[in-house]
Design a protein around this motif. Structure first.
Motif, PDB file in Angstrom:
ATOM      1  N   UNK A  97      34.953  31.749  47.169  1.00  0.00           N
ATOM      2  CA  UNK A  97      35.336  33.143  47.423  1.00  0.00           C
ATOM      3  C   UNK A  97      36.535  33.239  48.369  1.00  0.00           C
ATOM      4  N   UNK A  98      36.566  32.403  49.392  1.00  0.00           N
ATOM      5  CA  UNK A  98      37.652  32.467  50.373  1.00  0.00           C
ATOM      6  C   UNK A  98      39.001  32.052  49.788  1.00  0.00           C
ATOM      7  N   UNK A  99      39.025  31.453  48.599  1.00  0.00           N
ATOM      8  CA  UNK A  99      40.275  31.021  47.972  1.00  0.00           C
ATOM      9  C   UNK A  99      40.993  32.155  47.253  1.00  0.00           C
ATOM     10  N   UNK A 100      40.366  33.307  47.176  1.00  0.00           N
ATOM     11  CA  UNK A 100      40.982  34.500  46.570  1.00  0.00           C
ATOM     12  C   UNK A 100      41.477  34.251  45.149  1.00  0.00           C
ATOM     13  N   UNK A 101      40.696  33.533  44.357  1.00  0.00           N
ATOM     14  CA  UNK A 101      41.032  33.310  42.951  1.00  0.00           C
ATOM     15  C   UNK A 101      41.961  32.147  42.687  1.00  0.00           C
ATOM     16  N   UNK A 102      42.499  31.503  43.742  1.00  0.00           N
ATOM     17  CA  UNK A 102      43.460  30.416  43.548  1.00  0.00           C
ATOM     18  C   UNK A 102      42.742  29.083  43.395  1.00  0.00           C
ATOM     19  N   UNK A 103      41.996  28.976  42.315  1.00  0.00           N
ATOM     20  CA  UNK A 103      41.269  27.743  41.992  1.00  0.00           C
ATOM     21  C   UNK A 103      40.996  27.755  40.491  1.00  0.00           C
ATOM     22  N   UNK A 146      49.727  23.246  40.300  1.00  0.00           N
ATOM     23  CA  UNK A 146      49.972  23.539  41.711  1.00  0.00           C
ATOM     24  C   UNK A 146      48.727  24.090  42.395  1.00  0.00           C
ATOM     25  N   UNK A 147      47.774  24.599  41.613  1.00  0.00           N
ATOM     26  CA  UNK A 147      46.555  25.194  42.152  1.00  0.00           C
ATOM     27  C   UNK A 147      45.497  24.101  42.342  1.00  0.00           C
ATOM     28  N   UNK A 168      33.117  35.203  36.964  1.00  0.00           N
ATOM     29  CA  UNK A 168      33.924  33.983  36.847  1.00  0.00           C
ATOM     30  C   UNK A 168      35.416  34.301  36.896  1.00  0.00           C
ATOM     31  N   UNK A 169      35.831  35.368  36.222  1.00  0.00           N
ATOM     32  CA  UNK A 169      37.254  35.730  36.215  1.00  0.00           C
ATOM     33  C   UNK A 169      37.722  36.215  37.580  1.00  0.00           C
ATOM     34  N   UNK A 170      36.826  36.796  38.349  1.00  0.00           N
ATOM     35  CA  UNK A 170      37.216  37.264  39.675  1.00  0.00           C
ATOM     36  C   UNK A 170      37.328  36.115  40.661  1.00  0.00           C
ATOM     37  N   UNK A 171      36.463  35.124  40.535  1.00  0.00           N
ATOM     38  CA  UNK A 171      36.507  33.978  41.435  1.00  0.00           C
ATOM     39  C   UNK A 171      37.654  33.026  41.103  1.00  0.00           C
ATOM     40  N   UNK A 172      38.119  33.037  39.839  1.00  0.00           N
ATOM     41  CA  UNK A 172      39.243  32.189  39.427  1.00  0.00           C
ATOM     42  C   UNK A 172      40.175  32.967  38.510  1.00  0.00           C
ATOM     43  N   UNK A 173      41.463  32.924  38.801  1.00  0.00           N
ATOM     44  CA  UNK A 173      42.463  33.614  37.988  1.00  0.00           C
ATOM     45  C   UNK A 173      42.960  32.751  36.827  1.00  0.00           C
ATOM     46  N   UNK A 174      42.385  31.578  36.662  1.00  0.00           N
ATOM     47  CA  UNK A 174      42.919  30.623  35.688  1.00  0.00           C
ATOM     48  C   UNK A 174      41.898  30.366  34.577  1.00  0.00           C
ATOM     49  N   UNK A 175      42.397  29.811  33.479  1.00  0.00           N
ATOM     50  CA  UNK A 175      41.527  29.513  32.342  1.00  0.00           C
ATOM     51  C   UNK A 175      40.445  28.521  32.750  1.00  0.00           C
ATOM     52  N   UNK A 176      39.249  28.733  32.206  1.00  0.00           N
ATOM     53  CA  UNK A 176      38.165  27.783  32.418  1.00  0.00           C
ATOM     54  C   UNK A 176      38.362  26.597  31.482  1.00  0.00           C
ATOM     55  N   UNK A 177      38.257  25.389  32.016  1.00  0.00           N
ATOM     56  CA  UNK A 177      38.442  24.170  31.241  1.00  0.00           C
ATOM     57  C   UNK A 177      37.076  23.566  30.925  1.00  0.00           C
ATOM     58  N   UNK A 178      36.842  23.270  29.659  1.00  0.00           N
ATOM     59  CA  UNK A 178      35.634  22.552  29.257  1.00  0.00           C
ATOM     60  C   UNK A 178      35.837  21.083  29.622  1.00  0.00           C
TER      61      UNK A 178
END
Length: 576
Positions: A291-297, A260-261, A316-326
């Motif tokens: 930054x304007x996405x407030x972590x929703x990416x 959904x993100x 990286x964790x602050x800019x995105x609340x989700x797991x980083x995908x390789x």
């Protein structure tokens, strides 16, 4: 005259009056009967036609009103709403419905509109099906002026009511033309924005866009871009972005996961491993883009660098609340409602507020970095003033010389190029000038969290032009960056890469340009060699030659006597 005499003309008047009244009553009965019969037939037809999928007479009139409205505005007639009975064909075409209206029915509606639109026509007759059946064939007189006028008035009311409804509900909203998915116009970076059905296939370094049925055409589009902020770096691998055509969409790979993100695809390789490039090429562009996405990416990272993820994990964790995908190792097909490929960048180590979301500035970025690393807020003074203020509050009335703490200066010595060859001598000179010195040689394995707190405790950050000065992000407002500018007309890059950004972040920038004899190039090539005597002639031969001599081969032997006035200038700025 006798009783048997024939009646006179006056005696016949009542009889004639009664006859006239009967005639009028009969006429009224005919009119009422006609109207009653007309509405009975109309109701029966409406009931039957709704069961067999045909449009009702009122539906035709409302469609007619929509046609008139659209003709007046120049727009195409709107399709009926989902709860309106219709004869729309619903044919399965690759899993999608084909909602094209029946052409014969449209022509029939237009014919009705043409006939009913003649306001002065006495024989307005309403066709209600494709067989041309006349709803007025009820056995009543066909040419009755009173009933025709009443019928026309009813039709007019239906048209007016339908027009009002269409004006407020059914009129289609104007849609802006869709922008191209990929924008290759910026000299620094390429970027692609996909909204809708976006599917990522990391193993193939590909992102697909499956357009809605109404937008599918015979031609697809394809782009191949470097998904980083420097589009001309040849060793950044490319990502393919495809907008599918009608035939390709039928064979599009199915989603193995749905999200959904939104997602961002970008590269971590390139010139990274140098702190200046870490920030200039990746972290600041990431800030601008997300930054304007407030972590929703969610980040899908191509050419992922584990050391980078570990070093800058808090950012990286602050800019995105989700797991980083390789991304390169991701074998599935991920589906997102929006995917961005690439990173926006305005200039080297800089942000243009006019082009940034929410008008972000370099000051916003510095304060953001300080917040992530839990450093004191923007309202806290530089350490020198904060410490002395706290000491005075703790010991009121004590002599000032007992309370004053020395300003703290971090002295960075580069490990390879542009290093200070007389580093111990410089440390002594700085201490003699009245500073507490923290000497340091930055290494990759230094913890950013710990190092950020050390820089925050300093009032001055000093070093030769180079990546170590990138730590000025951890300084407090009004702290000083003291940049030693190497020989070789290096003033412009020194200001562009560090001095300008420092001022934008409300730091104070002081620069000391060395003399030719303070460069090891003087010892190596001699004072008469163009490398020393005429740096401009070297730069004119191309940036590679200038890089070789002034960035790579050169070290610095600082003349501490010549440098002393600069230290006193910085000391005075701190104490103000």
């Amino acid at each position: 005259m006798g009783a048997d005499s024939p009646p006179s003309s006056s005696s016949t008047a009542p009889v004639a009056g009664v006859g006239a009244k009967n005639t009028v009553k009969q006429y009224h009965r005919i009119v009422v009967g006609f109207l009653l019969g007309f509405f009975v037939v109309l109701v029966l037809y409406t009931t039957l036609s709704s069961q067999f999928g045909s449009r009702t007479a009122i539906g035709v009139l409302q469609s007619l009103s929509a046609v008139r409205t659209d003709q007046a505005t120049g727009a195409a007639p709107p399709l009926p709403s989902s709860n309106t009975p219709s004869n729309l064909a619903q044919e399965e075409d690759g899993g999608h419905k084909n909602d094209k209206p029946n052409k014969t029915e449209e022509e029939h509606i237009q014919d009705d509109a043409h006939r009913i639109g003649k306001n002065n026509q006495s024989e307005a007759k309403l066709d209600v099906n494709n067989n041309g059946q006349n709803a007025e064939k009820t056995g009543q007189p066909a040419a009755n002026d009173a009933s025709d006028r009443m019928e026309e008035e009813l039709i007019r009311q239906e048209i007016d009511q339908g027009s009002n409804k269409n004006d407020t509900i059914m009129e289609p909203a104007a849609t802006a033309p869709r922008k191209p998915i990929c924008d290759l116009s910026d000299p620094r970076y390429d970027i692609c924005e996909i909204s809708g059905d976006a599917r990522t296939m990391g193993a193939n370094r590909t992102v697909l866009y499956v357009p809605p049925v109404g937008e599918l055409g015979s031609d697809g589009q394809e782009w191949s871009i470097r998904d980083q902020s420097r589009k001309h770096l040849e060793f950044v691998n490319k990502v393919t972005v495809k907008s599918l055509n009608a035939s390709q969409s039928l064979a599009a790979p199915e989603c193995t996961s749905r999200h959904a993100v939104r997602a961002l695809v970008f590269a971590m390789n390139g010139l990274t491993s140098n702190p200046w490039h870490d920030f200039s090429d990746v972290l600041i562009p990431l800030f601008i883009t997300t930054r304007a996405l407030e972590g929703e990416v969610q980040f899908l990272v191509s050419d992922l660098q584990p050391w980078f993820v570990d070093k800058y994990r808090l950012v990286l964790k602050n800019l995105s609340r989700y797991d980083i995908i390789d991304f390169n190792q991701d074998g599935g097909v991920r589906c997102y409602p929006h995917v961005t490929v690439g990173l926006r960048s305005h200039r080297d180590l800089g942000i243009d507020p006019a082009r940034a979301p929410r008008n972000y500035t370099m000051l916003d970025f510095r304060l953001y970095i300080r917040e992530i690393y839990r450093l004191p807020s923007a309202g806290v003074s530089i350490p020198y003033k904060e410490a002395n203020s706290n000491a005075a509050a703790a010991a009121p009335g004590a002599p000032a010389e007992q309370l004053q703490r020395k300003p703290r200066l971090m002295l960075i010595n580069r490990g390879r190029t542009r290093k200070f060859v007389n580093f111990p001598e410089i440390v002594g000179a700085v201490q003699k000038a009245g500073f507490e010195v923290i000497p340091i040689e930055p290494r990759r394995d230094l913890s950013v969290e710990d190092f950020a707190r050390t820089v925050d405790s300093c009032d001055v950050l000093m070093g030769a032009h180079g990546a170590g000065l990138t730590n000025f992000f951890f300084l407090r407002t009004n702290a000083v960056m003291l940049q030693v500018v190497p020989w070789g007309h290096m003033e412009h890059p020194s200001m562009a890469f560090y001095g300008g950004p420092a001022k934008e972040m409300r730091l104070r920038d002081v620069e000391y340009s060395i003399a030719d004899v303070e460069s090891t190039l003087y010892d190596k090539y001699g004072k008469d060699n163009p490398v020393v005597s005429d740096p401009e002639s070297i730069h004119k031969q191309g940036w590679q030659l200038g890089m070789r001599y002034y960035w790579i081969e050169q070290d610095i032997r600082l003349n501490v006597t010549r440098f002393a006035p600069t230290l006193q200038k910085v000391l005075q700025m701190i104490r103000e």
